[in-house]
Design an enzyme around this catalytic site. Structure first.
Site, PDB file in Angstrom:
ATOM      1  N   ARG A  68      19.569 -59.493  13.299  1.00  0.00           N
ATOM      2  CA  ARG A  68      18.960 -58.172  13.378  1.00  0.00           C
ATOM      3  C   ARG A  68      19.392 -57.487  14.676  1.00  0.00           C
ATOM      4  NH1 ARG A  68      18.348 -58.041   8.507  1.00  0.00           N
ATOM      5  NH2 ARG A  68      16.421 -58.678   7.437  1.00  0.00           N
ATOM      6  N   TYR A  70      13.332 -53.775  15.226  1.00  0.00           N
ATOM      7  CA  TYR A  70      14.519 -54.498  14.771  1.00  0.00           C
ATOM      8  C   TYR A  70      14.985 -53.929  13.434  1.00  0.00           C
ATOM      9  CZ  TYR A  70      10.647 -57.320  12.813  1.00  0.00           C
ATOM     10  OH  TYR A  70       9.489 -57.737  12.219  1.00  0.00           O
ATOM     11  N   LEU A  91      29.554 -20.239  25.954  1.00  0.00           N
ATOM     12  CA  LEU A  91      30.832 -20.433  25.266  1.00  0.00           C
ATOM     13  C   LEU A  91      30.876 -19.726  23.924  1.00  0.00           C
ATOM     14  CD1 LEU A  91      31.306 -24.260  25.958  1.00  0.00           C
ATOM     15  CD2 LEU A  91      32.403 -22.351  27.151  1.00  0.00           C
ATOM     16  N   THR A 148      28.363 -18.802  20.020  1.00  0.00           N
ATOM     17  CA  THR A 148      27.215 -19.084  19.163  1.00  0.00           C
ATOM     18  C   THR A 148      27.698 -19.759  17.896  1.00  0.00           C
ATOM     19  OG1 THR A 148      26.050 -17.146  20.010  1.00  0.00           O
ATOM     20  CG2 THR A 148      25.233 -18.100  17.956  1.00  0.00           C
ATOM     21  N   PHE A 154      24.037 -23.577  14.755  1.00  0.00           N
ATOM     22  CA  PHE A 154      22.708 -23.999  15.181  1.00  0.00           C
ATOM     23  C   PHE A 154      22.179 -23.232  16.391  1.00  0.00           C
ATOM     24  CE2 PHE A 154      24.635 -27.765  13.163  1.00  0.00           C
ATOM     25  CZ  PHE A 154      23.730 -27.932  12.128  1.00  0.00           C
ATOM     26  N   ASP A 211      32.120 -31.078   6.578  1.00  0.00           N
ATOM     27  CA  ASP A 211      32.425 -29.674   6.901  1.00  0.00           C
ATOM     28  C   ASP A 211      33.672 -29.602   7.775  1.00  0.00           C
ATOM     29  OD1 ASP A 211      32.195 -26.939   6.948  1.00  0.00           O
ATOM     30  OD2 ASP A 211      30.534 -26.877   8.382  1.00  0.00           O
TER      31      ASP A 211
END
Length: 659
Positions: free
Chosen positions: A28, A39, A408, A410, A413, A521
């Site tokens: 495990r 576990y 940077l 959009t 998300f 994607d």
């Protein structure tokens, strides 16, 4: 999600909560946080965590101690060799494979865990005692031997929750005297029965001999590494280290020459014996065209590079010479050959046991080459690769350690910003817009995604989940999105560079394919470019957590129809073969320098045309060989499409032919 303190693979003994429960042992993956000991199943072939099998609340733990191994256990308490049937093979005692047991005692009894090494057991016991030190119900006595066949082997008591038979000498927890976190409990005097038990001599606990360095794998650091947290060990380029624990995960435990121990990134080291990665003349992932470009820029007689050949397991020596009469000089590529006796050569009369010996000889003798190997040529800065997380076990990142420098763009998300972690490490910070993502599901899966580590994948470093919006912290890529990069730099690319971009993406996807991880994607917009022009795949798997119906529905306006095969458009059936289809479209994007696929059609028209068998035309920059590769990705039947492994081999063949 609390930060993971420790993470290891152990053998777990079944707890036999019912009298009829069988006694068995299973591997495990154990995770320890400040709140829980959990576990999980673990898929060793794919190197990823499986379903959760159980957990213990830390506050319910009453004792953590070693267990005295059972000597000469009967056959029913032994396990078979891996991959063999127990009825047909020699039985092997469990303590021979996982010889260091310890116990975690809580309200349901003892949980027995078996460690492969003494050092790993010591570290877990230490950390467990540290997290339970303020618990209110810590016991003063424990059972040093196993509970077996309805009784404890040490004292023969038959109640699983019976009071321990050996007094703990202030070892259970680590409270300082006078601590106000819990009341100090005086141990009760023993009953007459217990007094008799305590007088019985206990079998001596075996002492583990320290691991000899001759038994350990020796590695050499390829890069410097400064520790990012207390669990890490510093690496100095060129120095040797001993591996104490090696796993499928991207962090290994090591020891340096001074005896210091800690975790190191496994992609920063190479095996010390006969490794060529430490040599200045070796460039592992350099292509033929990149080697030629670098040798021409250097322009030195006898300039040379040793690189991986396009043929798996082979090496190529690329040499530049001016003495041939050609004004621009000439470059020759020599494949390093080997005999059945594993002797290496470039000229058959001169055989060597190792490649470094071969190169050393030809640095002094041309022996049939266009020139002797005079000047090793390499990239000026061999940048260290990204690590899987910002230090071992660093999963939850403190927002206070982040400095935001500029926006940077959009994405799907929310806003993405460039920043620094602790003022020195470049990172990209995705600020997840509330309601745009299934956050709980993503956070659970992101721990698995962090362990995906490949030089052509944008590395996930960690998350900030204790505030809203949550942040996703990733590797920073200076040249941004591949789609914009293609459109903005369209007049500066040679066809060989375009093929190298395809190769970069294919290498990343072959890795994901080997881990049975789907992207879902794949497109130029979801690939990023670093400051050296290397393309890396980003946002792998994130589409599963989008909550926008316009994106997740195949009839939605944001659904990536133009990158989707018929089975996705009609049945939403995703597989590695749907990623293959998307890769073919991405190749088309690269060779068309960022054009929109099926640019004359709407999404619904595109879906209809794809179902009717329409495929993208050949971009004028793509050769027939290149177009054949991309077209092979668009077979109507998913099973007829090639794997990424085959695609990569085909791309490498074309690179050699067209350079």
């Amino acid at each position: 999600m609390a930060a993971v303190i420790l993470e290891s693979i152990f053998l777990k003994r079944s707890q036999q909560k019912k009298k009829t429960s069988p006694l068995n042992f299973k591997k495990r993956l154990f995770l320890l946080t400040v709140h829980k000991l959990s576990y999980y199943e673990y898929d060793f072939e794919r190197g990823r965590r499986g379903s959760k099998k159980g957990s213990i609340d830390v506050e319910k733990i009453t004792c953590v101690e070693t267990v005295i191994p059972e000597k000469n256990p009967p056959p029913e308490r032994q396990i078979p060799r891996r991959g063999e049937e127990s009825s047909e093979m020699e039985q092997i005692s469990i303590i021979e494979r996982f010889p260091y047991p310890f116990q975690v005692v809580y309200d349901e009894g003892p949980l027995y865990v078996f460690s492969p090494t003494e050092e790993l057991r010591k570290r877990w016991i230490h950390q467990l005692k540290n997290v339970i030190r303020y618990n209110s119900d810590l016991v003063q006595k424990y059972h040093p031997c196993f509970w077996i066949d309805g009784q404890y082997l040490c004292c023969s008591q038959t109640a699983k929750n019976a009071m321990g038979c050996q007094i703990l000498e202030n070892r259970n927890g680590s409270l300082k005297p006078g601590s106000s976190h819990r009341k100090t409990k005086k141990p009760l005097p023993p009953t007459p029965e217990e007094d008799q038990i305590l007088k019985k001599p206990l079998p001596p606990e075996p002492t583990a001999a320290p691991i000899s360095t001759t038994e350990l794998k020796k590695v050499v650091a390829l890069y410097d590494y400064m520790p990012m947290n207390a669990n890490d060990l510093q690496l100095r380029k060129g120095e040797e280290y001993f591996i104490l624990e090696e796993s499928n995960l991207p962090w290994w435990r090591a020891r340096d020459k001074n005896g210091q121990e800690g975790y190191i990134p496994s992609n920063y080291i190479t095996e010390a014996e006969d490794s060529i990665e430490m040599y200045e003349w070796y460039s592992k992932h350099m292509t033929r065209s990149q080697a030629e470009q670098l040798l021409k820029q250097e322009g030195k007689e006898g300039g040379f590079i040793v690189r991986d050949s396009s043929k798996a397991g082979k090496y190529t020596v690329s040499v530049f010479a001016k003495s041939t009469g050609e004004p621009q000089g000439v470059i020759r590529h020599y494949v390093v050959c080997s005999t059945p006796q594993s002797q290496y050569y470039l000229a058959e009369k001169h055989l060597f046991s190792t490649i470094p010996e071969l190169i050393n000889y030809h640095q002094h003798n041309s022996a049939g080459l266009i020139s002797r190997l005079k000047y090793p040529v390499s990239k000026q800065n061999k940048n260290a690769p990204s690590t899987a997380g910002l230090g071992y076990g660093s999963w939850e990142i403190d927002p206070k350690d982040l400095t935001f420098l500029k926006e940077l763009g959009t994405g799907q998300f929310g806003v993405v910003k460039y920043g620094k972690w602790r003022g020195q490490y470049d990172v990209a910070i995705k600020m997840i817009r509330e309601g745009s993502m299934s956050e709980d599901e993503f956070i659970e899966e992101a721990k698995v995604m962090m362990n995906l580590s490949h030089e052509k994948l944008v590395q996930l470093y960690g998350v900030c989940t204790k505030q809203r919006p949550i942040f996703i912290i990733t590797e920073y890529m200076a040249n941004g999105c591949l789609l914009n990069y293609l459109r903005e730099m369209r007049h500066r690319f040679q066809t060989q560079q375009l093929l190298e971009m395809c190769k970069d993406v294919c290498e990343a996807m072959e890795y994901l394919e080997s881990k049975q991880f789907l992207h879902r994607d794949l497109a130029a917009r979801n690939c990023l470019v670093n400051d050296q022009g290397v393309v890396k795949v980003s946002d792998f798997g994130l589409s599963r957590y989008v909550l926008d119906d316009e994106y997740t529905s195949s009839v939605g306006s944001k659904f990536p129809v133009r990158w989707s095969p018929p089975e996705v458009l009609m049945y939403s059936k995703f597989s590695s073969k749907s990623d293959i289809w998307a890769f073919g479209v991405l190749m088309w994007e690269i060779y068309s320098l960022g054009k929109m696929p099926y640019e004359r059609f709407t999404n619904s028209e595109t879906a209809e045309h794809i179902a009717q068998g329409l495929r993208l035309y050949r971009p004028h920059l793509a050769s027939e060989r290149v177009y054949t590769i991309m077209y092979s990705c668009w077979h109507e039947k998913a099973d007829e499409r090639p794997s990424f492994k085959i695609l990569l081999s085909n791309i490498l063949d074309v690179m050699d032919e067209e350079s």
